[in-house]
Design a protein around this motif. Structure first.
Motif, mmCIF file in Angstrom:
data_model
loop_
_atom_site.group_PDB
_atom_site.id
_atom_site.type_symbol
_atom_site.label_atom_id
_atom_site.label_comp_id
_atom_site.label_asym_id
_atom_site.label_seq_id
_atom_site.Cartn_x
_atom_site.Cartn_y
_atom_site.Cartn_z
ATOM 1 N N ASP A 42 0.827 -1.206 0.000
ATOM 2 C CA ASP A 42 0.000 0.000 0.000
ATOM 3 C C ASP A 42 0.860 1.254 0.000
ATOM 4 O O ASP A 42 0.561 2.238 -0.687
ATOM 5 C CB ASP A 42 -0.931 0.002 1.210
ATOM 6 C CG ASP A 42 -1.989 -1.090 1.133
ATOM 7 O OD1 ASP A 42 -2.324 -1.506 -0.001
ATOM 8 O OD2 ASP A 42 -2.469 -1.526 2.195
ATOM 9 N N ALA A 43 1.940 1.206 0.786
ATOM 10 C CA ALA A 43 2.831 2.368 0.845
ATOM 11 C C ALA A 43 3.532 2.587 -0.489
ATOM 12 O O ALA A 43 3.772 3.727 -0.890
ATOM 13 C CB ALA A 43 3.854 2.186 1.965
ATOM 14 N N ARG A 100 2.302 2.052 -3.487
ATOM 15 C CA ARG A 100 1.369 2.756 -4.374
ATOM 16 C C ARG A 100 1.268 4.232 -4.004
ATOM 17 O O ARG A 100 1.255 5.105 -4.879
ATOM 18 C CB ARG A 100 -0.005 2.093 -4.308
ATOM 19 C CG ARG A 100 -0.078 0.765 -5.049
ATOM 20 C CD ARG A 100 -1.519 0.283 -5.164
ATOM 21 N NE ARG A 100 -2.056 -0.097 -3.862
ATOM 22 C CZ ARG A 100 -1.956 -1.315 -3.355
ATOM 23 N NH1 ARG A 100 -1.340 -2.269 -4.038
ATOM 24 N NH2 ARG A 100 -2.474 -1.586 -2.172
ATOM 25 N N SER A 101 1.195 4.500 -2.713
ATOM 26 C CA SER A 101 1.070 5.884 -2.264
ATOM 27 C C SER A 101 2.299 6.713 -2.620
ATOM 28 O O SER A 101 2.192 7.820 -3.160
ATOM 29 C CB SER A 101 0.847 5.904 -0.752
ATOM 30 O OG SER A 101 0.867 7.219 -0.251
ATOM 31 N N THR A 153 2.884 7.011 -6.582
ATOM 32 C CA THR A 153 1.892 7.903 -7.201
ATOM 33 C C THR A 153 2.262 9.360 -6.985
ATOM 34 O O THR A 153 2.211 10.180 -7.919
ATOM 35 C CB THR A 153 0.489 7.631 -6.618
ATOM 36 O OG1 THR A 153 0.103 6.294 -6.919
ATOM 37 C CG2 THR A 153 -0.535 8.598 -7.215
ATOM 38 N N LEU A 154 2.661 9.684 -5.763
ATOM 39 C CA LEU A 154 3.017 11.071 -5.456
ATOM 40 C C LEU A 154 4.317 11.472 -6.147
ATOM 41 O O LEU A 154 4.438 12.595 -6.670
ATOM 42 C CB LEU A 154 3.136 11.248 -3.944
ATOM 43 C CG LEU A 154 2.945 12.670 -3.393
ATOM 44 C CD1 LEU A 154 1.639 13.267 -3.891
ATOM 45 C CD2 LEU A 154 2.963 12.646 -1.875
ATOM 46 N N HIS A 198 11.435 4.319 3.027
ATOM 47 C CA HIS A 198 10.276 4.287 3.918
ATOM 48 C C HIS A 198 10.675 3.658 5.248
ATOM 49 O O HIS A 198 11.500 2.753 5.300
ATOM 50 C CB HIS A 198 9.150 3.479 3.264
ATOM 51 C CG HIS A 198 7.808 3.656 3.906
ATOM 52 N ND1 HIS A 198 7.438 2.979 5.051
ATOM 53 C CD2 HIS A 198 6.750 4.445 3.570
ATOM 54 C CE1 HIS A 198 6.208 3.331 5.376
ATOM 55 N NE2 HIS A 198 5.761 4.211 4.496
ATOM 56 N N PRO A 248 1.238 11.402 7.070
ATOM 57 C CA PRO A 248 0.971 11.104 5.659
ATOM 58 C C PRO A 248 1.669 12.111 4.740
ATOM 59 O O PRO A 248 1.884 13.260 5.126
ATOM 60 C CB PRO A 248 -0.549 11.204 5.570
ATOM 61 C CG PRO A 248 -0.929 12.145 6.681
ATOM 62 C CD PRO A 248 0.027 11.880 7.787
#
Length: 418
Positions: A13-14, A16-17, A20-21, A62, A113
């Motif tokens: 999930d991280a 993708r986040s 994307t950014l 991360h 976030p």
């Protein structure tokens, strides 16, 4: 010029986040993300082997990356690839973590976030810093930018099987071929490399244990330059002080040595400490020395399986070296390979202690006669492992190294401990 950004994120999930950014940032060129510390270091090492210009300007790490913790991974990247700017993405943006990240070599910290504006500003600043460093390197700056030296650990299946003699001779062979070489005594309680080489030196590996940023000057102050040219980092004279060298300290020490020497040979002894385990985990080549007798072979099997269970080292990534071999013994290398389920080096070391006794008793192992069959076998093993530079005539002709029997494929691990 686009900014190349490599994300190291262990959570789907991280990923993708973050990706994307990153793809929305101006002039950004995100490359395929990596999912763990091993893949990150391998990717950077492969790119650095081509050219420093092939490295991404920015690496985003991360906080949930693994198996090596994020701060230790950042330190490894900063030491081995100083032209790369690292940003830590974390849910804890407090001053304590910020200071720890900076001490580890990060160039910035972004809170979760993720905010587009905060991430864009930080990536831009770090990219500019990276470009400036590369411009400096292009004008002859004395900063290490290669993929790092080869780290070899030598461990004993049990005490007295010849691990230290093996480690010393491998280091001597590497240095004699023209490679800058360090020999580390990580047998912290009972290590005696100093006695084998007739050395008296007040500093030891413990002097580096409490230092968070091991600079070239600090490292140079801790090592002893032997007459042979080998740089020695010795075990402490007081064995109880070995406890000061934690696994984290060992990682930092090995990373610093790898960034300064072409070959780093580490004698881990037969008793596995946290520091020794960290060294074995980080090693490109992990050797396990045994003699061809039942007790030692059982010890080798037990150690290889323990490393595998504890995820220190897979059995297939460990190589057994057979010492004191004779043709008459019932336990031959093929049987040892079968019993331990572990690869065995092609080069075996003959049983001929008479050749060694004089130089060992005198503490002059570096003066072992070149005609010695033991020395020839161990220097041949160094060739088999790729620890020596070939003679100029061999390089011109593309020939193989003397002593390179080539029957074992050694899996080079550049993972910083993953």
């Amino acid at each position: 010029m686009p900014t190349r950004i490599l994300a190291a994120v262990g959570d789907a999930d991280a990923i993708r986040s973050v990706t994307t950014l990153l793809s929305q940032l101006p002039d950004a060129e995100p490359v395929a993300p990596v999912v763990d510390s091993t893949q990150l270091i391998d990717t950077l090492a492969r790119l650095a082997a081509e050219s420093v210009d092939e490295l991404p300007e920015v690496v985003v790490v991360h906080e949930r990356i693994g198996p090596v913790p994020a701060l230790e991974l950042i330190r490894e990247v900063a030491l081995r690839f100083p032209a790369v700017g690292v940003i830590l993405v974390t849910s804890d943006a407090g001053p304590g973590l910020f200071q720890a990240a900076m001490d580890s070599g990060a160039r910035g910290l972004v809170a979760l976030p993720l905010s587009y504006e905060e991430l864009a500003n930080r990536v831009q600043a770090v990219a500019q810093w990276s470009v400036g460093v590369r411009r400096h390197l292009g004008h002859g700056g004395d900063v290490f930018t290669g993929v790092g030296g080869t780290v070899v650990t030598v461990s004993g299946a049990k005490g007295g099987v010849g691990a230290t003699v093996t480690a010393v001779q491998l280091a001597l062979a590497s240095q004699a071929s023209g490679r800058s070489t360090a020999l580390v005594d990580m047998d912290l309680q009972t290590g005696d490399v100093a006695s084998y080489l007739d050395v008296q030196f007040r500093r030891s590996v413990v002097d580096l244990a409490g230092i968070t940023d091991i600079s070239p000057r600090v490292l140079a102050d801790a090592v002893f330059r032997h007459d042979t040219g080998v740089a020695l980092l010795l075990a402490p004279g007081e064995g109880e002080r070995g406890e000061e060298v934690t696994d984290r300290a060992a990682r930092q020490i090995v990373s610093a040595l790898r960034s300064r020497y072409e070959t780093v040979v580490i004698d881990c002894g037969a008793q596995m400490s946290g520091a020794g385990a960290a060294a074995v985990e980080m090693a490109d080549i992990a050797l396990l020395v045994t003699t061809p007798d039942v007790i030692a072979v059982r010890g080798a099997k037990r150690t290889a399986r323990m490393w595998d269970r504890l995820q220190i080292r897979k059995a297939e990534e460990t190589t057994i070296v057979v010492n004191r071999h004779t043709r008459a013994t019932e336990i031959q290398p093929q049987l040892i390979r079968k019993i331990t389920a572990t690869p065995v080096a092609a080069g075996v070391v003959p049983a001929n202690f008479k050749e060694l006794q004089g130089v060992v008793d005198a503490g002059r192992l570096h003066e072992l006669d070149s005609r010695s069959t033991v020395k020839q076998a161990l220097w041949g093993l160094a060739g088999e492992l790729g620890l020596v530079n070939p003679p100029e005539s061999d390089r011109r002709s593309g020939g193989r190294l003397r002593g390179d029997r080539g029957s074992v494929t050694f899996r080079r691990r550049k993972d910083g401990g993953g």
